[in-house]
Design a protein around this motif. Sequence first.
Motif, mmCIF file in Angstrom:
data_model
loop_
_atom_site.group_PDB
_atom_site.id
_atom_site.type_symbol
_atom_site.label_atom_id
_atom_site.label_comp_id
_atom_site.label_asym_id
_atom_site.label_seq_id
_atom_site.Cartn_x
_atom_site.Cartn_y
_atom_site.Cartn_z
ATOM 1 N N LYS A 113 0.843 -1.299 -0.015
ATOM 2 C CA LYS A 113 -0.051 0.024 0.115
ATOM 3 C C LYS A 113 0.785 1.216 -0.238
ATOM 4 C CE LYS A 113 -2.843 1.129 3.751
ATOM 5 N NZ LYS A 113 -2.603 2.533 3.776
ATOM 6 N N GLY A 114 0.609 2.238 -0.950
ATOM 7 C CA GLY A 114 1.355 3.450 -1.008
ATOM 8 C C GLY A 114 0.779 4.098 0.064
ATOM 9 N N LYS A 115 1.173 5.462 0.378
ATOM 10 C CA LYS A 115 0.612 6.382 1.421
ATOM 11 C C LYS A 115 -0.923 6.850 0.992
ATOM 12 C CE LYS A 115 1.842 10.093 4.154
ATOM 13 N NZ LYS A 115 0.521 10.439 4.409
ATOM 14 N N SER A 116 -1.794 6.817 1.823
ATOM 15 C CA SER A 116 -2.987 7.020 1.578
ATOM 16 C C SER A 116 -3.799 7.431 2.716
ATOM 17 C CB SER A 116 -3.812 6.050 0.626
ATOM 18 O OG SER A 116 -5.120 6.194 0.857
ATOM 19 N N MET A 117 -4.277 8.576 3.101
ATOM 20 C CA MET A 117 -5.080 9.141 4.160
ATOM 21 C C MET A 117 -6.415 8.442 4.076
ATOM 22 S SD MET A 117 -3.018 10.646 6.093
ATOM 23 C CE MET A 117 -4.074 10.910 7.475
ATOM 24 N N ALA A 118 -6.895 8.444 2.881
ATOM 25 C CA ALA A 118 -8.259 7.939 2.797
ATOM 26 C C ALA A 118 -8.330 6.391 3.336
ATOM 27 C CB ALA A 118 -8.901 7.952 1.134
ATOM 28 N N THR A 119 -7.359 5.579 3.010
ATOM 29 C CA THR A 119 -7.347 4.078 3.358
ATOM 30 C C THR A 119 -6.872 4.201 5.065
ATOM 31 O OG1 THR A 119 -5.048 3.933 3.040
ATOM 32 C CG2 THR A 119 -6.310 3.290 1.202
ATOM 33 N N GLU A 120 -6.181 5.165 5.775
ATOM 34 C CA GLU A 120 -6.341 5.322 7.160
ATOM 35 C C GLU A 120 -7.467 5.586 7.578
ATOM 36 O OE1 GLU A 120 -3.691 4.951 9.071
ATOM 37 O OE2 GLU A 120 -2.030 4.728 7.724
ATOM 38 N N GLU A 121 -8.288 6.395 7.025
ATOM 39 C CA GLU A 121 -9.684 6.856 7.258
ATOM 40 C C GLU A 121 -10.444 5.821 7.522
ATOM 41 O OE1 GLU A 121 -13.264 9.634 5.522
ATOM 42 O OE2 GLU A 121 -11.377 10.326 5.303
ATOM 43 N N ILE A 122 -10.648 4.858 6.601
ATOM 44 C CA ILE A 122 -11.460 3.771 6.605
ATOM 45 C C ILE A 122 -10.872 2.507 7.157
ATOM 46 C CG2 ILE A 122 -12.786 4.419 4.634
ATOM 47 C CD1 ILE A 122 -10.981 2.223 3.219
ATOM 48 N N GLY A 123 -9.620 2.462 7.851
ATOM 49 C CA GLY A 123 -8.938 1.368 8.613
ATOM 50 C C GLY A 123 -9.003 0.251 7.889
ATOM 51 N N LEU A 124 -8.388 0.327 6.503
ATOM 52 C CA LEU A 124 -8.349 -0.587 5.377
ATOM 53 C C LEU A 124 -7.223 -1.702 6.281
ATOM 54 C CD1 LEU A 124 -9.098 -1.893 2.794
ATOM 55 C CD2 LEU A 124 -6.964 -0.449 1.677
ATOM 56 N N ASN A 125 -6.208 -1.257 6.609
ATOM 57 C CA ASN A 125 -5.177 -2.224 7.153
ATOM 58 C C ASN A 125 -5.781 -3.294 8.041
ATOM 59 O OD1 ASN A 125 -3.181 -0.879 5.670
ATOM 60 N ND2 ASN A 125 -2.119 -0.487 7.333
ATOM 61 N N THR A 126 -6.663 -2.881 8.929
ATOM 62 C CA THR A 126 -7.266 -3.816 9.974
ATOM 63 C C THR A 126 -8.256 -4.764 9.140
ATOM 64 O OG1 THR A 126 -7.156 -2.089 11.723
ATOM 65 C CG2 THR A 126 -8.817 -3.833 11.920
ATOM 66 N N ALA A 127 -8.876 -4.111 8.137
ATOM 67 C CA ALA A 127 -9.971 -4.922 7.369
ATOM 68 C C ALA A 127 -9.042 -5.952 6.483
ATOM 69 C CB ALA A 127 -10.603 -3.906 6.536
ATOM 70 N N PHE A 128 -8.113 -5.699 6.077
ATOM 71 C CA PHE A 128 -7.194 -6.640 5.097
ATOM 72 C C PHE A 128 -6.722 -7.852 6.296
ATOM 73 C CE2 PHE A 128 -5.969 -3.919 1.511
ATOM 74 C CZ PHE A 128 -6.668 -4.890 0.543
ATOM 75 N N GLU A 129 -6.322 -7.341 7.372
ATOM 76 C CA GLU A 129 -5.905 -8.226 8.502
ATOM 77 C C GLU A 129 -6.981 -9.293 8.854
ATOM 78 O OE1 GLU A 129 -4.187 -8.154 13.038
ATOM 79 O OE2 GLU A 129 -3.970 -6.533 11.697
ATOM 80 N N ASN A 130 -8.149 -8.815 9.264
ATOM 81 C CA ASN A 130 -9.454 -9.613 9.466
ATOM 82 C C ASN A 130 -9.827 -10.383 8.202
ATOM 83 O OD1 ASN A 130 -9.342 -8.210 11.968
ATOM 84 N ND2 ASN A 130 -11.070 -6.804 11.307
ATOM 85 N N ALA A 131 -9.282 -10.080 7.073
ATOM 86 C CA ALA A 131 -9.832 -10.813 5.904
ATOM 87 C C ALA A 131 -8.737 -11.868 5.597
ATOM 88 C CB ALA A 131 -10.106 -10.066 4.888
ATOM 89 N N GLY A 132 -7.611 -11.901 6.406
ATOM 90 C CA GLY A 132 -6.788 -12.832 5.927
ATOM 91 C C GLY A 132 -5.587 -12.440 5.009
ATOM 92 N N CYS A 135 -1.177 -6.936 4.429
ATOM 93 C CA CYS A 135 -0.839 -5.696 3.841
ATOM 94 C C CYS A 135 0.332 -4.799 4.420
ATOM 95 C CB CYS A 135 -2.082 -4.740 4.117
ATOM 96 S SG CYS A 135 -1.911 -3.289 3.266
ATOM 97 N N LEU A 136 1.207 -4.484 3.740
ATOM 98 C CA LEU A 136 2.531 -3.870 4.039
ATOM 99 C C LEU A 136 2.450 -2.278 3.441
ATOM 100 C CD1 LEU A 136 5.298 -4.166 5.458
ATOM 101 C CD2 LEU A 136 6.280 -4.498 3.117
ATOM 102 N N GLU A 137 2.573 -1.343 4.425
ATOM 103 C CA GLU A 137 3.016 -0.150 3.865
ATOM 104 C C GLU A 137 4.256 0.167 3.286
ATOM 105 O OE1 GLU A 137 0.683 2.384 4.163
ATOM 106 O OE2 GLU A 137 -0.780 1.645 5.651
ATOM 107 N N SER A 138 4.202 0.771 2.242
ATOM 108 C CA SER A 138 5.192 0.934 1.337
ATOM 109 C C SER A 138 5.833 2.388 1.462
ATOM 110 C CB SER A 138 5.117 0.629 -0.141
ATOM 111 O OG SER A 138 4.073 1.484 -0.649
ATOM 112 N N ASP A 139 5.264 3.219 2.016
ATOM 113 C CA ASP A 139 5.898 4.666 2.339
ATOM 114 C C ASP A 139 6.630 4.402 3.451
ATOM 115 O OD1 ASP A 139 5.697 8.088 2.115
ATOM 116 O OD2 ASP A 139 5.466 7.144 4.360
ATOM 117 N N MET A 140 7.875 5.050 3.468
ATOM 118 C CA MET A 140 8.953 4.720 4.486
ATOM 119 C C MET A 140 8.158 5.263 6.011
ATOM 120 S SD MET A 140 11.764 3.455 5.289
ATOM 121 C CE MET A 140 12.255 3.210 3.617
ATOM 122 N N GLY A 141 7.792 6.368 5.936
ATOM 123 C CA GLY A 141 7.294 6.751 7.234
ATOM 124 C C GLY A 141 6.164 6.008 7.735
#
Length: 483
Positions: A113-132, A135-141
């Motif tokens: 995943k590239g940097k995205s505030m919209a995906t932070e807003e919807i909690g996409l990382n947690t959704a991916f984790e729950n779905a199995g 998901c790795l963040e690729s922006d260094m920060g």
Amino acid sequence: MSGFSPNPDQNFGVRIQEALGNKELRESFHGAMTFLREKRRQQFPDPDALDALRTRGAAIRERALAQLPDLLEQLEGQCQHNGIRVHWAEDAAEANEIITGVARKTGGKRVVKGKSMATEEIGLNTAFENAGFSCLESDMGEYIVQQAQETPSHIIMPAIHRNKASIARQFAEQIPDTPYTEDVDELIGIGRRVLRRAFADADIGISGVNFAIAETGTLCLVENEGNGRMSTTVPDTHVAVMGIEKVIEKLTDLPDLYRLLTRSATGQPITTYLNLISGPRKPDEIDGPRQVHLVLLDNGRSRIYADRQLRETLRCIRCGACMNHCPVYERLGGHAYGTVYPGPIGQVVMPQLLGLDKAGKLTQACSLNGACGEACPVKIPLPDLIRRLRHDGVSRTASPVRGQGKQRKWIEATIWATWLSIHTHPRLYRLSTLMATRLRRLMPPLPRAWTRHRSPLRPAARTLHETLQQRERARQKGSAREQ
């Protein structure tokens, strides 16, 4: 672990005290904000030219918002014509369901995943984790805070609250066969080696969208590290997530907004990468994704759009300049707010997304000094919007913002109602000041000492006629004494 809260008002005071008591955090933010403000100032040496550019940027965003429904339909049509599959998401849950559904259909499990505030807003990382999915963040920060199980503290520089020593410890502990080093270039190299392997293995790439051009059906991504380009070209499937307010009308609108964004965000004349994506890989092309999906996210934006004043919130281009110039944010950092969007823009966005009953207290973390409004590259009147939300939080009048009136306290309301009555009725004012002087001895020592050397203010005359009468009587008395 720091996290975004569905009810940021809860323990807001505790988080503030913790931030103020963290000397290392305050020093880090003070140095970073001073550095960013100076870099931005160097990019805009001519105040008149800056004001003209800001005026053009504000006009572009205002024009796009004025015709937002039509532009979104035009964008959808152009994107579909270009081969991009468009999805509409009313809220975060629907957006996550769409994105994880796309991932399931591809049969892949590895996501970058590239940097995205919209995906932070919807909690996409947690959704991916729950779905199995992994998901790795690729922006260094973002990668640094993800590995530390933290959340971003700034919308442009997610790890701005961290120093090189803490990152060095983290890498040495969490990345196998990594020696401890505080050399910044070496730390960046370590992170990039991990991320390059992830790009090569990824099945799906996720990105945000800085601007979407309705005229051409083009998605614009602005970045410095190349992770956005890798996330959107190496995996076979690219999913872009975009708030519906990010659409602009024409390709010719992009240059002014691009100049404002890069110079206001990081003090750069241009960024390293400007990605313009208009469709999936064509048959005669050797790289690029085979599928491109665009998720148009509402998540409360239509409700904001319905109010003519609050609609100005949607002009935001997510540059972070308001945070960099905010003295409160500089002292607290982003995590104290407990929200996806911190700082002045967060104080305006989050109460509207979550409701004033859950995020209304954020509006009080502001001295109304006006620095954020002066720094905003598209001239969002942030102080006015903060005042408006403060009013809605305690007012009984109708408001489109959820939780309207929930910040109202009956004791405070009674005090102000009494103050208003006293200061709008001269007789009541005179009576109250008379009582105050007579009952001075009953006051605590400090206020009693302060009032001992002060006389109460005299109420202003209610009418011009009364004022003129007072002056005439004074003149007559003066004439009588002279005779």
